[in-house]
Structures are given as C-alpha cells and as structure tokens.
Motif scaffolding. Structure first.
Motif, mmCIF file in Angstrom:
data_model
loop_
_atom_site.group_PDB
_atom_site.id
_atom_site.type_symbol
_atom_site.label_atom_id
_atom_site.label_comp_id
_atom_site.label_asym_id
_atom_site.label_seq_id
_atom_site.Cartn_x
_atom_site.Cartn_y
_atom_site.Cartn_z
ATOM 1 N N ILE A 136 0.976 -1.106 0.060
ATOM 2 C CA ILE A 136 -0.237 0.078 0.459
ATOM 3 C C ILE A 136 1.208 1.316 -0.074
ATOM 4 O O ILE A 136 0.895 2.161 -0.399
ATOM 5 C CB ILE A 136 -1.198 -0.330 1.737
ATOM 6 C CG1 ILE A 136 -1.984 -0.696 0.886
ATOM 7 C CG2 ILE A 136 -1.837 1.450 1.701
ATOM 8 C CD1 ILE A 136 -2.860 -1.321 2.190
ATOM 9 N N LEU A 137 1.849 1.862 0.547
ATOM 10 C CA LEU A 137 2.953 2.202 1.094
ATOM 11 C C LEU A 137 3.604 2.326 -0.463
ATOM 12 O O LEU A 137 4.057 4.173 -0.821
ATOM 13 C CB LEU A 137 4.144 2.266 1.914
ATOM 14 C CG LEU A 137 2.977 1.934 3.192
ATOM 15 C CD1 LEU A 137 3.993 1.786 4.663
ATOM 16 C CD2 LEU A 137 2.750 3.217 3.395
ATOM 17 N N LEU A 138 4.116 1.151 -0.763
ATOM 18 C CA LEU A 138 5.054 1.470 -2.068
ATOM 19 C C LEU A 138 4.032 1.855 -3.475
ATOM 20 O O LEU A 138 4.640 2.548 -4.236
ATOM 21 C CB LEU A 138 5.196 -0.070 -2.765
ATOM 22 C CG LEU A 138 6.354 0.114 -3.854
ATOM 23 C CD1 LEU A 138 7.338 0.498 -3.669
ATOM 24 C CD2 LEU A 138 6.445 -1.346 -4.553
ATOM 25 N N GLY A 139 2.267 1.438 -3.548
ATOM 26 C CA GLY A 139 1.889 2.557 -4.490
ATOM 27 C C GLY A 139 1.332 4.151 -4.123
ATOM 28 O O GLY A 139 1.174 4.788 -5.259
ATOM 29 N N VAL A 140 1.341 4.444 -2.924
ATOM 30 C CA VAL A 140 1.462 5.480 -2.715
ATOM 31 C C VAL A 140 2.267 6.145 -3.188
ATOM 32 O O VAL A 140 2.727 7.654 -3.822
ATOM 33 C CB VAL A 140 1.071 5.504 -1.531
ATOM 34 C CG1 VAL A 140 0.931 6.978 -0.824
ATOM 35 C CG2 VAL A 140 -0.645 5.506 -0.804
ATOM 36 N N LEU A 141 3.881 5.263 -2.695
ATOM 37 C CA LEU A 141 5.388 6.230 -3.281
ATOM 38 C C LEU A 141 5.010 6.727 -4.437
ATOM 39 O O LEU A 141 5.375 8.014 -4.718
ATOM 40 C CB LEU A 141 5.945 5.067 -2.912
ATOM 41 C CG LEU A 141 7.802 5.981 -3.408
ATOM 42 C CD1 LEU A 141 7.540 7.342 -2.553
ATOM 43 C CD2 LEU A 141 8.931 4.923 -2.721
ATOM 44 N N SER A 142 4.440 5.332 -5.610
ATOM 45 C CA SER A 142 4.475 5.764 -6.828
ATOM 46 C C SER A 142 3.342 6.629 -7.393
ATOM 47 O O SER A 142 4.351 7.558 -8.003
ATOM 48 C CB SER A 142 4.225 4.191 -7.376
ATOM 49 O OG SER A 142 5.115 3.158 -7.283
ATOM 50 N N PHE A 143 2.461 6.928 -6.904
ATOM 51 C CA PHE A 143 1.658 7.786 -7.196
ATOM 52 C C PHE A 143 2.016 9.643 -6.618
ATOM 53 O O PHE A 143 2.088 10.426 -7.401
ATOM 54 C CB PHE A 143 0.196 7.812 -6.064
ATOM 55 C CG PHE A 143 -0.878 8.910 -6.449
ATOM 56 C CD1 PHE A 143 -1.763 8.501 -7.071
ATOM 57 C CD2 PHE A 143 -0.863 9.866 -5.563
ATOM 58 C CE1 PHE A 143 -2.814 9.576 -7.643
ATOM 59 C CE2 PHE A 143 -2.141 10.189 -5.558
ATOM 60 C CZ PHE A 143 -2.802 10.718 -7.020
ATOM 61 N N LEU A 144 3.169 9.476 -6.044
ATOM 62 C CA LEU A 144 3.403 10.641 -5.206
ATOM 63 C C LEU A 144 4.778 11.344 -6.372
ATOM 64 O O LEU A 144 4.648 12.575 -6.530
ATOM 65 C CB LEU A 144 4.049 10.628 -3.866
ATOM 66 C CG LEU A 144 3.333 10.605 -2.546
ATOM 67 C CD1 LEU A 144 3.894 10.613 -1.296
ATOM 68 C CD2 LEU A 144 2.641 11.948 -2.898
ATOM 69 N N ASP A 145 5.139 9.815 -6.951
ATOM 70 C CA ASP A 145 6.794 10.208 -7.587
ATOM 71 C C ASP A 145 6.015 10.639 -9.220
ATOM 72 O O ASP A 145 6.680 11.384 -10.008
ATOM 73 C CB ASP A 145 7.535 9.137 -8.272
ATOM 74 C CG ASP A 145 8.172 8.474 -7.242
ATOM 75 O OD1 ASP A 145 8.286 9.574 -6.477
ATOM 76 O OD2 ASP A 145 8.745 7.621 -7.098
ATOM 77 N N MET A 146 4.398 10.377 -9.600
ATOM 78 C CA MET A 146 4.036 10.703 -11.058
ATOM 79 C C MET A 146 4.021 12.007 -10.941
ATOM 80 O O MET A 146 3.717 12.375 -12.047
ATOM 81 C CB MET A 146 3.076 9.659 -10.840
ATOM 82 C CG MET A 146 3.023 8.681 -11.292
ATOM 83 S SD MET A 146 1.941 7.269 -11.433
ATOM 84 C CE MET A 146 0.928 7.785 -12.572
ATOM 85 N N TRP A 147 2.855 12.578 -9.960
ATOM 86 C CA TRP A 147 3.147 14.285 -9.583
ATOM 87 C C TRP A 147 3.737 14.719 -9.711
ATOM 88 O O TRP A 147 4.169 15.606 -10.024
ATOM 89 C CB TRP A 147 1.872 13.923 -8.337
ATOM 90 C CG TRP A 147 0.734 13.994 -8.972
ATOM 91 C CD1 TRP A 147 -0.424 12.216 -8.453
ATOM 92 C CD2 TRP A 147 -0.305 14.293 -9.625
ATOM 93 N NE1 TRP A 147 -1.806 12.781 -9.044
ATOM 94 C CE2 TRP A 147 -1.527 13.779 -9.603
ATOM 95 C CE3 TRP A 147 -0.382 15.857 -9.776
ATOM 96 C CZ2 TRP A 147 -2.855 14.224 -10.209
ATOM 97 C CZ3 TRP A 147 -1.445 16.142 -10.969
ATOM 98 C CH2 TRP A 147 -2.423 15.133 -10.996
ATOM 99 N N LEU A 148 5.019 14.367 -8.867
ATOM 100 C CA LEU A 148 5.908 15.075 -8.225
ATOM 101 C C LEU A 148 7.143 15.017 -9.629
ATOM 102 O O LEU A 148 7.678 16.441 -10.026
ATOM 103 C CB LEU A 148 7.088 14.455 -7.271
ATOM 104 C CG LEU A 148 8.303 15.218 -6.736
ATOM 105 C CD1 LEU A 148 8.547 16.401 -6.320
ATOM 106 C CD2 LEU A 148 9.276 14.173 -6.000
ATOM 107 N N SER A 149 7.031 14.097 -10.463
ATOM 108 C CA SER A 149 8.386 14.451 -11.989
ATOM 109 C C SER A 149 7.260 15.274 -12.913
ATOM 110 O O SER A 149 7.238 15.973 -13.159
ATOM 111 C CB SER A 149 7.827 12.888 -12.476
ATOM 112 O OG SER A 149 8.513 13.210 -13.724
ATOM 113 N N SER A 150 5.701 15.306 -12.591
ATOM 114 C CA SER A 150 4.416 16.278 -13.510
ATOM 115 C C SER A 150 4.341 17.630 -12.922
ATOM 116 O O SER A 150 4.808 18.389 -14.028
ATOM 117 C CB SER A 150 3.430 15.649 -13.398
ATOM 118 O OG SER A 150 2.841 14.298 -13.807
ATOM 119 N N VAL A 151 4.896 17.766 -11.443
ATOM 120 C CA VAL A 151 5.250 19.392 -11.302
ATOM 121 C C VAL A 151 6.425 19.644 -11.658
ATOM 122 O O VAL A 151 6.060 20.840 -12.203
ATOM 123 C CB VAL A 151 4.992 19.261 -9.512
ATOM 124 C CG1 VAL A 151 5.675 20.478 -9.217
ATOM 125 C CG2 VAL A 151 3.466 18.852 -9.399
#
Length: 318
Positions: A66-81
């Motif tokens: 679950i934590l790994l999935g949230v980390l991936s979600f954060l990374d997608m948005w951080l990269s897009s910003v």
C-alpha cells in the motif's frame, strides 16, 4: 541580515522567467530527448507499479505494498510538477511562468516532497515491525492503521507546503524577475524579493530542517534496529533476503535526502551546483523508485509476471 533591495515597489512582478539548467547550445536537442525520455519512463514505471499493487489481491492487502503504491502515485505527480518545465527549457518556447503558477508549483513541490519524506519514514517503520516485531506486526501495522498513517502524511505535507508557499509569496516582488533555477523553489525565488528575507530563510531552515532531520533520524533508528535483528538470523539466505529488501529502501532514501540537505540546510547560500544537485531528488529519484522496488522485490516481479501472462494470483493455500 539580508538588506532590502532598493527597487521601487510600484512595479509588481506578474510573471517570472525560469533560466533553467545551464547547458551548451549544441546539446539542446539531446538534453530535451534525455529529460523527455526520463519523464515518460518515470510515468510508465510508477503507473505499472501502481496498477500491479491495485490489481493483485496479495499485494494491495499488505501495508508494505500500500505504501509502495502511494509512493508511486507521489512520484508521478512530483515528476509532472517539475520535469516538463525542464525539457521545455530546451525548446524555443517562452520560459516565462505566471506568478500564480509559480506559487502553485512551489506549493505542490513542497507538499509532495514533504509527504514523500513522511512516507519514507512510514516505510522504514513498516520494515522495522515486519523484521523486528513479526508476531506483533498484524496488530501494529494493519490496513486500517496504514490508511490512517498515510492520510496523516498527506495532511502534514499539505500544511508544510502551505506554510512555505505563504511565507515565500507574502513578500513583495518588484523586479528583477529571472529565477536562476529550473523551477520555482524557495532559495531561488527569495533572491528576487524586494524585502528583507532573513526571517524567511530562518523559518525555511528550521521548518525543513526539522522535517528532514526528524524523518531521517527515525529512518536511521529503524534501520539500526533492523540491521541488529538481521544479524541474529542464523541462515545466510535469510540474512540476504532481509538485507536485499531493506537495501532498496536505503538506496532511495540516500539519493533523496542527501541532495535535499545540500540545498535547503545552507540558508542564504548560492552554489553553481544547486541546479545539478536538485535534479537528483526531482528527476532521478522518481525514476529510480520503480526500478529499485521492482528489480529487487521478488513478490512485485511475480505479480507483474502473473498480470502480464494473464494468470490470476496464486492461492495462499498452495
């Protein structure tokens, strides 16, 4: 104490110019392709992990994934910003960014970045419980508690981002408007303020210092206990598997924290290395996360194989 700039406050900055990364003109096309490729790979890699965790019942029922999935979600948005602004810097398009978008970018970056700090700490805590307290693990880290902790990380991150954005843009900006960076970040923007920035620099140092230092110390404490527990494992294979799982996490944490400390815990300083160092935690880390957690995690690789081959998850009773 930093002196106030002698610029007329009648002129109000409505947009900034991002100078971007310094580069030789003849490498412009190559650098555009490099950063564009990194962005696409980052999005695809993290999306693949997110979909794998969501699609496999064995994974999305466990707090670690679950934590790994949230980390991936954060990374997608951080990269897009951040990353699209970098590769656009290597095109003939305008490098201006409206004032409001600059505010939003700074808030989003510090919101997502601090949330990621808290998440790394939760992941270290999860590994500590799993390895050092295996019998108590289901009681101290279950799905419900994991959800509450993740929600707390998001909430704390939003507060941190709001504080930093409010403090930075409460100051007057009346020119010049050229940001010597590839995105709107606190140190680079504060250099353009037409007022004394001593308090801002102090608050930034203390705030980010407390967040980063406390998270980093908790991570080190967790892994000190983990290493001690691993050394008590009698079988070499058991020690190898435990070290492999924890090694991937420590690799990502090191790549993320060391550059952050270099950038934010030197108030008022300006180094030509700042831009290159910032690339690590804004560009490299989001790309490394899916690679490290996929290539060094047998369960994720098995789940990916089952999904790509069209087979369902293996039954727990087999």
């Amino acid at each position: 104490m930093r002196k106030t700039k002698n610029t007329s406050l009648d002129t109000v900055v409505t947009e900034f110019i991002l100078l971007g990364l310094a580069h030789p003109p003849n490498l412009r096309i190559l650098l555009f392709l490099v950063f564009f490729t990194i962005y696409i790979l980052t999005q695809l890699g993290n999306l693949l992990i997110l979909l794998t965790v969501w699609a496999d019942p064995k994974l999305h029922a466990r707090p670690m994934y679950i934590l790994l999935g949230v980390l991936s979600f954060l990374d997608m948005w951080l990269s897009s910003v951040i990353v699209p602004r970098i590769f656009l810097n290597f095109t003939p398009t305008s490098k201006t960014i409206p004032f409001g978008i600059c505010v939003a970018q700074l808030f989003a970056f510090h919101f997502l970045g601090s949330t990621q700090c808290f998440l790394y700490t939760l992941m270290a805590y999860d590994r500590y419980l799993a390895i050092c307290q295996p019998l108590r693990y289901p009681m101290f880290m279950n799905g419900r508690l994991c959800t509450i902790l993740v929600a707390g990380a998001w909430g704390a991150g939003s507060i941190h981002g709001s504080i930093q954005a409010t403090l930075t843009f409460r100051l007057p900006y009346c020119g010049p408007n050229q940001v010597d960076h590839f995105f709107c970040d606190i140190p680079a923007v504060l250099r353009l303020a037409c007022a004394d920035t001593t308090i801002n620099e102090l608050v930034t140092f203390v705030d980010i210092g407390i967040v980063a230092a406390s998270c980093f110390m908790l991570i080190l404490l967790s892994y000190a206990n983990i290493v001690h527990a691993i050394l008590q494992i009698r079988t070499a294979d058991g020690r190898r598997r435990a070290f492999s799982t924890c090694g991937s996490h420590l690799t990502v944490v090191t790549v993320y924290y060391v550059p952050c400390i270099f950038i934010y815990l030197r108030p008022g300083s300006k180094s030509p290395l700042d831009g290159a160092v910032a690339v690590f935690y804004t560009v490299v880390t989001p790309l490394l996360n899916p690679l490290i957690y996929t290539l060094r995690n047998q369960e994720v690789k098995s789940a990916l194989k089952r999904i790509t081959t069209g087979r369902g998850p293996v039954s727990e009773n087999k």
